[in-house]
Design a protein around this motif. Structure first.
Motif, PDB file in Angstrom:
ATOM      1  N   ARG A  29       0.721  -1.202  -0.078  1.00  0.00           N
ATOM      2  CA  ARG A  29      -0.038   0.004   0.029  1.00  0.00           C
ATOM      3  C   ARG A  29       0.852   1.180   0.054  1.00  0.00           C
ATOM      4  NH1 ARG A  29      -5.229  -0.806   1.944  1.00  0.00           N
ATOM      5  NH2 ARG A  29      -5.495  -2.769   2.923  1.00  0.00           N
ATOM      6  N   ALA A  30       1.872   1.185   0.735  1.00  0.00           N
ATOM      7  CA  ALA A  30       2.827   2.295   0.890  1.00  0.00           C
ATOM      8  C   ALA A  30       3.407   2.966  -0.657  1.00  0.00           C
ATOM      9  CB  ALA A  30       4.041   1.975   1.942  1.00  0.00           C
ATOM     10  N   ASN A  31       3.672   1.763  -1.066  1.00  0.00           N
ATOM     11  CA  ASN A  31       4.248   2.572  -2.757  1.00  0.00           C
ATOM     12  C   ASN A  31       3.279   3.393  -3.130  1.00  0.00           C
ATOM     13  OD1 ASN A  31       6.401   0.916  -2.379  1.00  0.00           O
ATOM     14  ND2 ASN A  31       5.796  -0.634  -3.721  1.00  0.00           N
ATOM     15  N   ARG A  32       2.040   2.907  -3.344  1.00  0.00           N
ATOM     16  CA  ARG A  32       0.972   3.686  -4.009  1.00  0.00           C
ATOM     17  C   ARG A  32       0.746   5.246  -3.230  1.00  0.00           C
ATOM     18  NH1 ARG A  32      -5.088   3.379  -4.830  1.00  0.00           N
ATOM     19  NH2 ARG A  32      -5.499   5.189  -6.096  1.00  0.00           N
ATOM     20  N   ARG A  33       0.851   5.050  -1.906  1.00  0.00           N
ATOM     21  CA  ARG A  33       0.690   6.165  -1.191  1.00  0.00           C
ATOM     22  C   ARG A  33       1.977   7.299  -1.704  1.00  0.00           C
ATOM     23  NH1 ARG A  33       0.220   4.473   4.010  1.00  0.00           N
ATOM     24  NH2 ARG A  33      -1.346   3.058   3.353  1.00  0.00           N
ATOM     25  N   SER A  34       2.891   6.648  -1.478  1.00  0.00           N
ATOM     26  CA  SER A  34       4.355   7.553  -1.789  1.00  0.00           C
ATOM     27  C   SER A  34       4.323   8.150  -3.316  1.00  0.00           C
ATOM     28  CB  SER A  34       5.373   6.640  -1.692  1.00  0.00           C
ATOM     29  OG  SER A  34       5.367   5.982  -0.308  1.00  0.00           O
ATOM     30  N   TYR A  35       3.811   7.382  -4.207  1.00  0.00           N
ATOM     31  CA  TYR A  35       3.743   7.661  -5.474  1.00  0.00           C
ATOM     32  C   TYR A  35       2.863   9.193  -5.534  1.00  0.00           C
ATOM     33  CZ  TYR A  35       3.271   8.022 -10.541  1.00  0.00           C
ATOM     34  OH  TYR A  35       3.131   8.555 -11.713  1.00  0.00           O
ATOM     35  N   LEU A  72       9.604  10.724  -7.999  1.00  0.00           N
ATOM     36  CA  LEU A  72       8.659   9.970  -8.539  1.00  0.00           C
ATOM     37  C   LEU A  72       8.916   8.900  -9.341  1.00  0.00           C
ATOM     38  CD1 LEU A  72       5.762  11.307  -8.940  1.00  0.00           C
ATOM     39  CD2 LEU A  72       6.250  12.426 -11.068  1.00  0.00           C
ATOM     40  N   ALA A  73      10.325   8.913  -9.996  1.00  0.00           N
ATOM     41  CA  ALA A  73      10.786   7.600 -10.602  1.00  0.00           C
ATOM     42  C   ALA A  73      11.025   6.617  -9.718  1.00  0.00           C
ATOM     43  CB  ALA A  73      11.978   8.083 -11.158  1.00  0.00           C
ATOM     44  N   ARG A 106       8.355   3.425 -10.380  1.00  0.00           N
ATOM     45  CA  ARG A 106       8.749   2.166 -10.874  1.00  0.00           C
ATOM     46  C   ARG A 106       8.381   1.190 -10.037  1.00  0.00           C
ATOM     47  NH1 ARG A 106      14.151   2.374 -10.109  1.00  0.00           N
ATOM     48  NH2 ARG A 106      14.521   0.324 -10.866  1.00  0.00           N
ATOM     49  N   ALA A 107       8.277   1.417  -8.726  1.00  0.00           N
ATOM     50  CA  ALA A 107       7.792   0.492  -7.720  1.00  0.00           C
ATOM     51  C   ALA A 107       6.166   0.196  -7.994  1.00  0.00           C
ATOM     52  CB  ALA A 107       8.109   0.757  -6.311  1.00  0.00           C
ATOM     53  N   ILE A 161       4.629   0.482 -10.718  1.00  0.00           N
ATOM     54  CA  ILE A 161       4.423  -0.317 -12.123  1.00  0.00           C
ATOM     55  C   ILE A 161       4.620  -1.629 -11.753  1.00  0.00           C
ATOM     56  CG2 ILE A 161       5.285  -0.593 -14.306  1.00  0.00           C
ATOM     57  CD1 ILE A 161       5.866   2.459 -14.543  1.00  0.00           C
ATOM     58  N   ALA A 162       6.185  -1.922 -10.970  1.00  0.00           N
ATOM     59  CA  ALA A 162       6.188  -3.292 -10.856  1.00  0.00           C
ATOM     60  C   ALA A 162       5.193  -4.130  -9.879  1.00  0.00           C
ATOM     61  CB  ALA A 162       7.529  -3.212 -10.033  1.00  0.00           C
ATOM     62  N   ASP A 163       4.538  -3.451  -8.975  1.00  0.00           N
ATOM     63  CA  ASP A 163       3.491  -4.050  -8.317  1.00  0.00           C
ATOM     64  C   ASP A 163       2.441  -4.364  -9.153  1.00  0.00           C
ATOM     65  OD1 ASP A 163       5.071  -3.749  -5.840  1.00  0.00           O
ATOM     66  OD2 ASP A 163       3.867  -2.046  -5.113  1.00  0.00           O
ATOM     67  N   ARG A 164       1.897  -3.310 -10.042  1.00  0.00           N
ATOM     68  CA  ARG A 164       0.761  -3.555 -10.776  1.00  0.00           C
ATOM     69  C   ARG A 164       0.975  -4.849 -11.647  1.00  0.00           C
ATOM     70  NH1 ARG A 164      -1.078   2.678 -12.091  1.00  0.00           N
ATOM     71  NH2 ARG A 164      -1.937   2.978 -10.135  1.00  0.00           N
ATOM     72  N   GLN A 165       2.239  -4.768 -12.410  1.00  0.00           N
ATOM     73  CA  GLN A 165       2.537  -5.958 -13.206  1.00  0.00           C
ATOM     74  C   GLN A 165       2.642  -7.213 -12.555  1.00  0.00           C
ATOM     75  OE1 GLN A 165       6.062  -4.308 -14.468  1.00  0.00           O
ATOM     76  NE2 GLN A 165       5.300  -3.790 -16.581  1.00  0.00           N
ATOM     77  N   GLU A 166       2.855  -7.085 -11.334  1.00  0.00           N
ATOM     78  CA  GLU A 166       3.008  -8.341 -10.539  1.00  0.00           C
ATOM     79  C   GLU A 166       1.377  -8.758  -9.993  1.00  0.00           C
ATOM     80  OE1 GLU A 166       5.448  -9.887  -7.108  1.00  0.00           O
ATOM     81  OE2 GLU A 166       6.464  -8.076  -7.715  1.00  0.00           O
TER      82      GLU A 166
END
Ligand SMILES: Nc1ncnc2c1ncn2[C@@H]1O[C@H](COP(=O)(O)OP(=O)(O)O)[C@@H](O)[C@H]1O
Ligand SMILES: [Mg+2]
Length: 361
Positions: free
Chosen positions: A148-154, A181-182, A186-187, A189-194
Protein backbone atom coordinates in the motif's frame (compact mmCIF):
# COMPACT_ATOMS: atom_id res chain seq x y z
CA UNK A 1 -13.71 -15.60 8.26
CA UNK A 2 -16.78 -17.69 7.52
CA UNK A 3 -19.90 -15.65 8.22
CA UNK A 4 -22.53 -17.73 9.98
CA UNK A 5 -25.14 -15.17 10.79
CA UNK A 6 -26.28 -11.77 9.64
CA UNK A 7 -28.70 -9.51 11.40
CA UNK A 8 -29.91 -6.15 10.23
CA UNK A 9 -32.23 -3.51 11.67
CA UNK A 10 -33.73 -0.72 9.63
CA UNK A 11 -31.40 -1.45 6.76
CA UNK A 12 -33.01 -0.59 3.36
CA UNK A 13 -36.32 -2.45 3.06
CA UNK A 14 -35.71 -4.53 6.20
CA UNK A 15 -37.12 -3.49 9.51
CA UNK A 16 -35.54 -6.61 10.90
CA UNK A 17 -33.63 -9.42 9.23
CA UNK A 18 -31.95 -12.29 10.98
CA UNK A 19 -30.51 -15.16 8.96
CA UNK A 20 -28.09 -18.04 9.20
CA UNK A 21 -25.83 -18.45 6.18
CA UNK A 22 -24.44 -21.61 4.66
CA UNK A 23 -20.70 -22.13 4.94
CA UNK A 24 -20.33 -22.67 1.22
CA UNK A 25 -23.21 -21.61 -1.00
CA UNK A 26 -26.28 -19.70 0.12
CA UNK A 27 -28.98 -18.95 -2.43
CA UNK A 28 -31.29 -15.97 -1.92
CA UNK A 29 -34.53 -16.08 -3.91
CA UNK A 30 -37.41 -13.68 -4.27
CA UNK A 31 -39.33 -11.62 -6.79
CA UNK A 32 -38.00 -8.45 -8.32
CA UNK A 33 -37.96 -5.71 -5.73
CA UNK A 34 -38.33 -8.14 -2.84
CA UNK A 35 -35.05 -7.18 -1.17
CA UNK A 36 -32.43 -9.66 -2.43
CA UNK A 37 -29.85 -7.07 -3.34
CA UNK A 38 -30.57 -5.25 -0.08
CA UNK A 39 -29.65 -8.40 1.83
CA UNK A 40 -26.40 -8.77 -0.07
CA UNK A 41 -25.64 -5.13 0.55
CA UNK A 42 -26.30 -5.60 4.28
CA UNK A 43 -23.81 -8.45 4.40
CA UNK A 44 -21.21 -6.39 2.57
CA UNK A 45 -21.92 -3.49 4.91
CA UNK A 46 -21.37 -5.69 7.94
CA UNK A 47 -18.08 -7.11 6.64
CA UNK A 48 -16.55 -4.05 5.00
CA UNK A 49 -18.16 -1.15 6.87
CA UNK A 50 -19.60 0.65 3.85
CA UNK A 51 -22.15 0.14 1.11
CA UNK A 52 -21.25 -1.61 -2.13
CA UNK A 53 -24.01 0.27 -3.95
CA UNK A 54 -23.64 3.88 -3.04
CA UNK A 55 -21.09 6.29 -1.71
CA UNK A 56 -23.80 7.90 0.38
CA UNK A 57 -24.18 5.40 3.19
CA UNK A 58 -27.24 7.14 4.61
CA UNK A 59 -29.25 5.92 1.61
CA UNK A 60 -29.09 2.47 3.16
CA UNK A 61 -30.96 3.57 6.28
CA UNK A 62 -34.58 2.49 6.09
CA UNK A 63 -36.88 5.30 4.99
CA UNK A 64 -38.09 7.44 7.91
CA UNK A 65 -35.75 5.78 10.39
CA UNK A 66 -32.79 7.49 12.07
CA UNK A 67 -30.39 4.56 12.48
CA UNK A 68 -29.54 1.32 10.71
CA UNK A 69 -27.54 -1.45 12.29
CA UNK A 70 -25.92 -4.54 10.81
CA UNK A 71 -24.18 -7.33 12.67
CA UNK A 72 -22.27 -10.33 11.37
CA UNK A 73 -20.88 -13.26 13.31
CA UNK A 74 -18.70 -16.15 12.34
CA UNK A 75 -15.33 -17.75 12.81
CA UNK A 76 -11.80 -17.65 11.45
CA UNK A 77 -9.61 -20.67 12.20
CA UNK A 78 -11.16 -21.70 15.51
CA UNK A 79 -11.81 -18.20 16.87
CA UNK A 80 -15.23 -16.64 16.94
CA UNK A 81 -15.56 -13.08 15.70
CA UNK A 82 -18.22 -10.44 15.31
CA UNK A 83 -18.56 -7.09 13.61
CA UNK A 84 -21.31 -4.54 14.10
CA UNK A 85 -21.80 -1.32 12.20
CA UNK A 86 -24.31 1.30 13.24
CA UNK A 87 -25.24 3.96 10.74
CA UNK A 88 -26.89 7.08 12.07
CA UNK A 89 -28.20 9.61 9.55
CA UNK A 90 -26.89 12.47 11.68
CA UNK A 91 -23.91 11.02 13.54
CA UNK A 92 -22.47 8.79 10.82
CA UNK A 93 -21.05 5.34 11.42
CA UNK A 94 -19.86 3.51 14.51
CA UNK A 95 -17.92 0.27 14.27
CA UNK A 96 -17.57 -2.59 16.71
CA UNK A 97 -15.15 -5.50 16.33
CA UNK A 98 -15.56 -8.43 18.70
CA UNK A 99 -17.80 -6.24 20.82
CA UNK A 100 -15.37 -3.36 21.31
CA UNK A 101 -15.90 0.01 19.72
CA UNK A 102 -13.18 0.71 17.12
CA UNK A 103 -12.23 3.60 14.86
CA UNK A 104 -12.00 1.50 11.72
CA UNK A 105 -12.49 -2.11 10.66
CA UNK A 106 -9.42 -2.08 8.47
CA UNK A 107 -6.91 -3.52 10.98
CA UNK A 108 -9.00 -6.64 11.61
CA UNK A 109 -7.45 -9.14 9.28
CA UNK A 110 -9.82 -11.93 10.23
CA UNK A 111 -12.54 -10.13 8.24
CA UNK A 112 -13.15 -11.89 4.93
CA UNK A 113 -11.80 -10.37 1.72
CA UNK A 114 -15.07 -9.55 -0.05
CA UNK A 115 -15.92 -9.46 -3.76
CA UNK A 116 -19.23 -8.27 -5.18
CA UNK A 117 -20.68 -8.87 -8.59
CA UNK A 118 -23.62 -6.62 -9.37
CA UNK A 119 -24.75 -4.91 -12.55
CA UNK A 120 -23.67 -1.46 -11.27
CA UNK A 121 -20.14 -2.76 -11.17
CA UNK A 122 -19.95 -2.92 -14.97
CA UNK A 123 -18.45 0.53 -14.56
CA UNK A 124 -15.25 -1.29 -13.71
CA UNK A 125 -15.15 -2.71 -17.21
CA UNK A 126 -16.74 0.17 -19.12
CA UNK A 127 -15.63 3.20 -17.12
CA UNK A 128 -12.55 5.41 -17.29
CA UNK A 129 -9.07 3.89 -16.83
CA UNK A 130 -8.78 5.41 -13.35
CA UNK A 131 -11.52 3.08 -12.09
CA UNK A 132 -9.51 0.05 -13.19
CA UNK A 133 -6.24 1.44 -11.83
CA UNK A 134 -7.85 2.00 -8.45
CA UNK A 135 -9.29 -1.50 -8.50
CA UNK A 136 -5.93 -3.02 -9.40
CA UNK A 137 -4.31 -1.10 -6.55
CA UNK A 138 -6.90 -2.54 -4.17
CA UNK A 139 -6.08 -6.03 -5.40
CA UNK A 140 -2.40 -5.36 -4.69
CA UNK A 141 -3.26 -4.15 -1.19
CA UNK A 142 -5.29 -7.32 -0.60
CA UNK A 143 -2.54 -9.59 -1.90
CA UNK A 144 0.42 -7.79 -0.33
CA UNK A 145 -0.72 -5.30 2.33
CA UNK A 146 2.77 -3.83 2.83
CA UNK A 147 2.74 -2.49 -0.71
CA UNK A 148 0.00 0.00 0.00
CA UNK A 149 2.86 2.32 0.91
CA UNK A 150 4.21 2.42 -2.67
CA UNK A 151 0.95 3.72 -4.01
CA UNK A 152 0.67 6.33 -1.29
CA UNK A 153 4.27 7.53 -1.77
CA UNK A 154 3.73 7.78 -5.50
CA UNK A 155 0.56 9.82 -5.09
CA UNK A 156 2.32 12.16 -2.67
CA UNK A 157 5.31 12.69 -4.95
CA UNK A 158 2.99 13.26 -7.90
CA UNK A 159 1.00 15.88 -6.00
CA UNK A 160 4.23 17.66 -5.04
CA UNK A 161 5.55 17.70 -8.58
CA UNK A 162 2.24 18.91 -9.99
CA UNK A 163 2.11 21.69 -7.41
CA UNK A 164 5.63 22.81 -8.37
CA UNK A 165 4.78 22.69 -12.07
CA UNK A 166 1.71 24.83 -11.70
CA UNK A 167 3.62 27.31 -9.54
CA UNK A 168 6.31 27.53 -12.21
CA UNK A 169 8.98 26.57 -9.65
CA UNK A 170 12.61 26.18 -10.61
CA UNK A 171 14.53 23.21 -11.88
CA UNK A 172 16.37 22.32 -8.68
CA UNK A 173 13.24 21.55 -6.76
CA UNK A 174 11.78 19.64 -9.67
CA UNK A 175 14.95 17.56 -9.96
CA UNK A 176 14.36 16.29 -6.44
CA UNK A 177 10.76 15.34 -7.11
CA UNK A 178 11.50 13.80 -10.50
CA UNK A 179 13.87 11.44 -8.71
CA UNK A 180 11.25 10.61 -6.05
CA UNK A 181 8.58 10.09 -8.67
CA UNK A 182 10.85 7.79 -10.65
CA UNK A 183 11.61 5.71 -7.57
CA UNK A 184 8.00 5.26 -6.46
CA UNK A 185 6.64 5.13 -10.01
CA UNK A 186 8.85 2.19 -10.90
CA UNK A 187 7.83 0.41 -7.71
CA UNK A 188 4.14 0.98 -8.44
CA UNK A 189 4.46 -0.26 -12.02
CA UNK A 190 6.26 -3.37 -10.79
CA UNK A 191 3.53 -4.03 -8.21
CA UNK A 192 0.80 -3.64 -10.79
CA UNK A 193 2.57 -5.88 -13.26
CA UNK A 194 2.88 -8.51 -10.55
CA UNK A 195 -0.76 -8.07 -9.59
CA UNK A 196 -1.82 -8.67 -13.19
CA UNK A 197 0.56 -11.62 -13.47
CA UNK A 198 -1.16 -13.18 -10.45
CA UNK A 199 -4.56 -13.16 -12.17
CA UNK A 200 -4.11 -13.08 -15.95
CA UNK A 201 -4.14 -16.83 -16.54
CA UNK A 202 -7.03 -17.44 -14.20
CA UNK A 203 -8.91 -14.58 -15.84
CA UNK A 204 -8.46 -16.12 -19.28
CA UNK A 205 -9.45 -19.59 -18.05
CA UNK A 206 -12.56 -18.41 -16.20
CA UNK A 207 -13.60 -16.16 -19.07
CA UNK A 208 -13.35 -19.10 -21.46
CA UNK A 209 -15.22 -21.37 -19.08
CA UNK A 210 -18.07 -18.87 -18.81
CA UNK A 211 -18.44 -18.53 -22.54
CA UNK A 212 -15.93 -16.06 -23.96
CA UNK A 213 -14.38 -17.98 -26.80
CA UNK A 214 -11.50 -17.54 -27.53
CA UNK A 215 -10.28 -16.69 -24.04
CA UNK A 216 -10.20 -12.99 -23.14
CA UNK A 217 -6.90 -11.37 -22.21
CA UNK A 218 -5.80 -9.08 -19.44
CA UNK A 219 -2.74 -6.89 -19.66
CA UNK A 220 -1.17 -3.97 -17.84
CA UNK A 221 -0.31 -1.23 -20.31
CA UNK A 222 2.12 1.35 -19.02
CA UNK A 223 2.92 4.57 -20.78
CA UNK A 224 6.12 4.73 -18.74
CA UNK A 225 7.75 2.02 -20.82
CA UNK A 226 11.35 2.69 -19.95
CA UNK A 227 13.65 -0.10 -18.80
CA UNK A 228 12.27 -0.97 -15.35
CA UNK A 229 15.81 -1.50 -14.03
CA UNK A 230 16.88 1.95 -15.14
CA UNK A 231 15.82 4.75 -12.81
CA UNK A 232 17.86 7.30 -14.75
CA UNK A 233 15.93 6.57 -17.93
CA UNK A 234 12.69 7.30 -16.03
CA UNK A 235 14.14 10.55 -14.66
CA UNK A 236 15.22 11.54 -18.17
CA UNK A 237 11.75 10.81 -19.51
CA UNK A 238 10.27 13.13 -16.87
CA UNK A 239 12.86 15.83 -17.57
CA UNK A 240 12.16 15.63 -21.32
CA UNK A 241 8.50 16.37 -20.67
CA UNK A 242 9.07 19.06 -18.10
CA UNK A 243 8.34 22.01 -20.37
CA UNK A 244 5.18 20.58 -21.86
CA UNK A 245 4.07 19.40 -18.40
CA UNK A 246 4.59 22.95 -17.13
CA UNK A 247 2.31 24.25 -19.84
CA UNK A 248 -0.39 21.76 -18.98
CA UNK A 249 0.15 22.14 -15.28
CA UNK A 250 0.43 18.40 -14.56
CA UNK A 251 2.69 15.41 -14.99
CA UNK A 252 1.96 13.45 -18.17
CA UNK A 253 4.38 10.57 -17.68
CA UNK A 254 3.87 7.78 -15.16
CA UNK A 255 1.62 5.00 -13.89
CA UNK A 256 -1.17 7.42 -12.97
CA UNK A 257 -1.97 7.31 -16.67
CA UNK A 258 -1.63 3.56 -17.19
CA UNK A 259 -4.41 1.17 -18.09
CA UNK A 260 -5.58 -2.32 -17.29
CA UNK A 261 -6.58 -3.57 -20.71
CA UNK A 262 -9.16 -6.31 -21.18
CA UNK A 263 -9.52 -7.67 -24.68
CA UNK A 264 -11.61 -10.25 -26.42
CA UNK A 265 -10.78 -11.19 -29.99
CA UNK A 266 -8.09 -8.52 -29.96
CA UNK A 267 -10.55 -5.69 -29.24
CA UNK A 268 -11.06 -3.81 -26.02
CA UNK A 269 -14.11 -5.16 -24.20
CA UNK A 270 -14.55 -1.75 -22.65
CA UNK A 271 -15.43 -0.20 -26.01
CA UNK A 272 -16.48 -3.04 -28.27
CA UNK A 273 -17.80 -5.75 -25.96
CA UNK A 274 -21.49 -6.59 -25.82
CA UNK A 275 -23.26 -6.23 -22.49
CA UNK A 276 -23.00 -10.00 -22.03
CA UNK A 277 -19.28 -10.02 -22.81
CA UNK A 278 -18.73 -7.18 -20.40
CA UNK A 279 -20.62 -9.00 -17.67
CA UNK A 280 -18.59 -12.17 -18.14
CA UNK A 281 -15.37 -10.16 -18.21
CA UNK A 282 -16.33 -8.56 -14.91
CA UNK A 283 -17.21 -11.89 -13.36
CA UNK A 284 -13.99 -13.49 -14.62
CA UNK A 285 -11.94 -10.60 -13.28
CA UNK A 286 -13.53 -10.70 -9.82
CA UNK A 287 -13.29 -14.48 -9.54
CA UNK A 288 -9.69 -14.54 -10.76
CA UNK A 289 -8.89 -12.02 -8.03
CA UNK A 290 -10.70 -14.08 -5.40
CA UNK A 291 -8.72 -17.18 -6.38
CA UNK A 292 -5.45 -15.29 -6.22
CA UNK A 293 -6.30 -13.74 -2.84
CA UNK A 294 -7.34 -17.12 -1.45
CA UNK A 295 -4.09 -18.66 -2.63
CA UNK A 296 -1.70 -15.90 -1.61
CA UNK A 297 -3.26 -15.01 1.74
CA UNK A 298 -4.75 -18.38 2.63
CA UNK A 299 -8.01 -16.63 3.53
CA UNK A 300 -11.27 -17.68 1.90
CA UNK A 301 -13.04 -14.72 0.34
CA UNK A 302 -16.72 -13.92 0.66
CA UNK A 303 -18.22 -13.77 -2.83
CA UNK A 304 -21.51 -11.96 -3.38
CA UNK A 305 -23.10 -12.66 -6.75
CA UNK A 306 -26.15 -10.57 -7.47
CA UNK A 307 -28.36 -11.68 -10.30
CA UNK A 308 -25.59 -13.43 -12.15
CA UNK A 309 -27.47 -16.49 -13.37
CA UNK A 310 -30.04 -14.96 -15.67
CA UNK A 311 -27.67 -14.43 -18.58
CA UNK A 312 -25.85 -17.74 -18.39
CA UNK A 313 -26.98 -21.02 -19.93
CA UNK A 314 -27.38 -24.15 -17.80
CA UNK A 315 -23.87 -25.46 -18.48
CA UNK A 316 -22.25 -22.16 -17.56
CA UNK A 317 -24.34 -21.82 -14.43
CA UNK A 318 -23.14 -25.20 -13.34
CA UNK A 319 -19.48 -24.36 -14.03
CA UNK A 320 -19.83 -21.05 -12.24
CA UNK A 321 -21.31 -22.51 -9.06
CA UNK A 322 -18.76 -25.31 -8.98
CA UNK A 323 -15.94 -22.85 -9.35
CA UNK A 324 -17.07 -20.26 -6.79
CA UNK A 325 -17.89 -22.95 -4.24
CA UNK A 326 -14.26 -24.03 -4.51
CA UNK A 327 -12.94 -20.52 -3.83
CA UNK A 328 -14.79 -19.30 -0.77
CA UNK A 329 -18.14 -18.61 0.88
CA UNK A 330 -20.74 -17.59 -1.68
CA UNK A 331 -24.12 -15.86 -1.74
CA UNK A 332 -26.09 -15.97 -4.97
CA UNK A 333 -29.33 -14.10 -5.58
CA UNK A 334 -31.81 -15.20 -8.19
CA UNK A 335 -35.45 -14.70 -9.04
CA UNK A 336 -35.63 -18.27 -10.40
CA UNK A 337 -34.50 -20.96 -8.00
CA UNK A 338 -34.37 -23.36 -10.98
CA UNK A 339 -31.48 -21.30 -12.29
CA UNK A 340 -29.27 -22.66 -9.55
CA UNK A 341 -27.98 -26.10 -10.57
CA UNK A 342 -29.59 -28.72 -8.34
CA UNK A 343 -26.36 -30.68 -7.93
CA UNK A 344 -24.52 -27.59 -6.62
CA UNK A 345 -23.15 -27.70 -3.05
CA UNK A 346 -25.90 -25.47 -1.65
CA UNK A 347 -26.23 -25.46 2.09
CA UNK A 348 -28.85 -22.77 2.63
CA UNK A 349 -31.73 -21.30 0.65
CA UNK A 350 -33.27 -18.04 1.87
CA UNK A 351 -36.53 -16.67 0.55
CA UNK A 352 -37.26 -12.96 0.58
CA UNK A 353 -40.87 -11.75 0.51
CA UNK A 354 -42.99 -9.04 2.13
CA UNK A 355 -39.96 -7.32 3.61
CA UNK A 356 -38.92 -10.48 5.45
CA UNK A 357 -36.24 -13.06 4.87
CA UNK A 358 -36.50 -16.64 6.10
CA UNK A 359 -35.18 -20.11 5.26
CA UNK A 360 -37.07 -21.43 2.25
CA UNK A 361 -39.34 -24.31 2.99
N1 LIG B 1 -33.51 3.13 2.32
C1 LIG B 1 -34.54 2.36 2.02
N2 LIG B 1 -35.55 2.18 2.91
C2 LIG B 1 -36.61 1.39 2.62
N3 LIG B 1 -36.74 0.71 1.46
C3 LIG B 1 -35.77 0.85 0.55
C4 LIG B 1 -34.63 1.66 0.78
N4 LIG B 1 -33.83 1.60 -0.32
C5 LIG B 1 -34.45 0.79 -1.19
N5 LIG B 1 -35.61 0.32 -0.68
C6 LIG B 1 -36.58 -0.58 -1.30
O1 LIG B 1 -35.98 -1.83 -1.59
C7 LIG B 1 -36.69 -2.42 -2.68
C8 LIG B 1 -35.70 -3.01 -3.66
O2 LIG B 1 -34.99 -4.02 -3.02
P1 LIG B 1 -33.86 -4.82 -3.81
O3 LIG B 1 -33.06 -5.52 -2.78
O4 LIG B 1 -33.13 -3.93 -4.75
O5 LIG B 1 -34.76 -5.85 -4.63
P2 LIG B 1 -34.33 -7.13 -5.44
O6 LIG B 1 -34.91 -8.29 -4.73
O7 LIG B 1 -34.95 -6.95 -6.79
O8 LIG B 1 -32.84 -7.17 -5.50
C9 LIG B 1 -37.47 -1.33 -3.34
O9 LIG B 1 -38.83 -1.59 -3.07
C10 LIG B 1 -37.04 -0.07 -2.65
O10 LIG B 1 -38.07 0.84 -2.48
MG1 LIG C 1 -31.60 -6.90 -7.11
Amino acid sequence: MIVQSLSARNFRSYERAQVELGERVTVVTGDNGAGKTNLLEALFFGCVGRSCRTRIDAQAVRFDQPVARVEVEGYESSDRHSIAVALDRKEGKTYFADGARVESLEPFEWRPPTAVFMPDRLELIKGAPGVRRGHLDQLIAALWPARRANRRSYAEALAQRNALLSRGSGGDQLDVWDRELARHGRALIADRQEGVAAIEQRFAAIGLELGLEPAPTLRYRTIADVDPEDEDAYVTALADRRESDRQRGFTTFGPHRDELVIKHQAREVRTYGSQGQQRISLLALLLAECEAIAEVTDRGPLILLDDVMSELDATRRHLLVERVAGIGQVLITTTEIEHVPSEAPIDAVLAVADGQVAPAT
